[in-house]
Design a protein around this motif. Sequence first.
Motif, PDB file in Angstrom:
ATOM      1  N   ALA A  71      33.000  35.113  18.571  1.00 10.51           N
ATOM      2  CA  ALA A  71      34.164  34.631  19.307  1.00 10.51           C
ATOM      3  C   ALA A  71      33.717  33.812  20.517  1.00 10.51           C
ATOM      4  O   ALA A  71      32.543  33.805  20.885  1.00 10.51           O
ATOM      5  N   PHE A  72      34.677  33.154  21.135  1.00  4.80           N
ATOM      6  CA  PHE A  72      34.403  32.507  22.414  1.00  4.80           C
ATOM      7  C   PHE A  72      33.991  33.595  23.399  1.00  4.80           C
ATOM      8  O   PHE A  72      34.536  34.709  23.367  1.00  4.80           O
ATOM      9  N   ALA A  73      33.054  33.284  24.279  1.00  2.00           N
ATOM     10  CA  ALA A  73      32.617  34.260  25.275  1.00  2.00           C
ATOM     11  C   ALA A  73      33.736  34.559  26.265  1.00  2.00           C
ATOM     12  O   ALA A  73      33.921  35.707  26.674  1.00  2.00           O
ATOM     13  N   THR A  74      34.475  33.531  26.648  1.00  2.00           N
ATOM     14  CA  THR A  74      35.630  33.671  27.551  1.00  2.00           C
ATOM     15  C   THR A  74      36.671  32.638  27.130  1.00  2.00           C
ATOM     16  O   THR A  74      36.364  31.716  26.371  1.00  2.00           O
ATOM     17  N   ALA A  80      33.397  26.928  27.051  1.00  2.00           N
ATOM     18  CA  ALA A  80      33.700  26.743  25.622  1.00  2.00           C
ATOM     19  C   ALA A  80      32.470  26.441  24.780  1.00  2.00           C
ATOM     20  O   ALA A  80      32.540  26.494  23.557  1.00  2.00           O
ATOM     21  N   HIS A  81      31.348  26.162  25.409  1.00  2.00           N
ATOM     22  CA  HIS A  81      30.119  25.868  24.681  1.00  2.00           C
ATOM     23  C   HIS A  81      29.327  27.133  24.336  1.00  2.00           C
ATOM     24  O   HIS A  81      28.247  27.055  23.753  1.00  2.00           O
ATOM     25  N   ARG A 118      25.094  27.761  23.122  1.00  6.47           N
ATOM     26  CA  ARG A 118      24.495  29.076  23.369  1.00  6.47           C
ATOM     27  C   ARG A 118      25.251  30.147  22.604  1.00  6.47           C
ATOM     28  O   ARG A 118      26.435  29.993  22.317  1.00  6.47           O
ATOM     29  N   ILE A 119      24.535  31.237  22.337  1.00  8.37           N
ATOM     30  CA  ILE A 119      25.161  32.397  21.724  1.00  8.37           C
ATOM     31  C   ILE A 119      24.637  33.629  22.471  1.00  8.37           C
ATOM     32  O   ILE A 119      23.443  33.703  22.782  1.00  8.37           O
ATOM     33  N   THR A 120      25.542  34.526  22.809  1.00 10.54           N
ATOM     34  CA  THR A 120      25.182  35.696  23.603  1.00 10.54           C
ATOM     35  C   THR A 120      25.681  36.963  22.917  1.00 10.54           C
ATOM     36  O   THR A 120      26.481  36.915  21.974  1.00 10.54           O
TER      37      THR A 120
END
Length: 165
Positions: A71-74, A80-81, A118-120
């Motif tokens: 999902a989107f982080a926020t 959004a990136h 990025r992916i977290t």
Amino acid sequence: MTAMPVPHIRPATLVDEEALARLDRATWSPLHSVQPRPQPPYEPFFTERSGPDQIIVAEVAGAVVGYLRLAFATPLECNAHVRQIRGLAVADRARGAGVGRALLRAGRDEARRQGARRITLRVLGHNTPARKLYESEGYVVEGILPEEFLIEGEYVDDVFMGRSV
């Protein structure tokens, strides 16, 4: 013991609701969840905030054996990136067969396809198997909230990890 076939990775559909819900309940553990063990009546797997469009499924011989929620982080435009892994589960019978790794790679590919840079993810500090898997896939620790959760009488760190896509 025979080796498990390579999993087929695909986007989730509404038809996957019950299989994903069962998998989620079956794989619940204080090793990775800060929520109490699910009890009947069970909440639906898909919600208004998290539908099938955020889920990548792993299946073997037509049976769901894992999923990754991306999902989107926020909700912020300036963020959004970044995509965040908000859940990863693998059926006990499929552990050690590369299902988690295949899902992580599919998640990274999907994040890239969506234009993410990025992916977290967040992982509990005592979840050594997951942390080793993430590290082997290029995730690095970017922050730690010490003793953030009290789980079954033990204080557990909340570990933030991330990588470029």
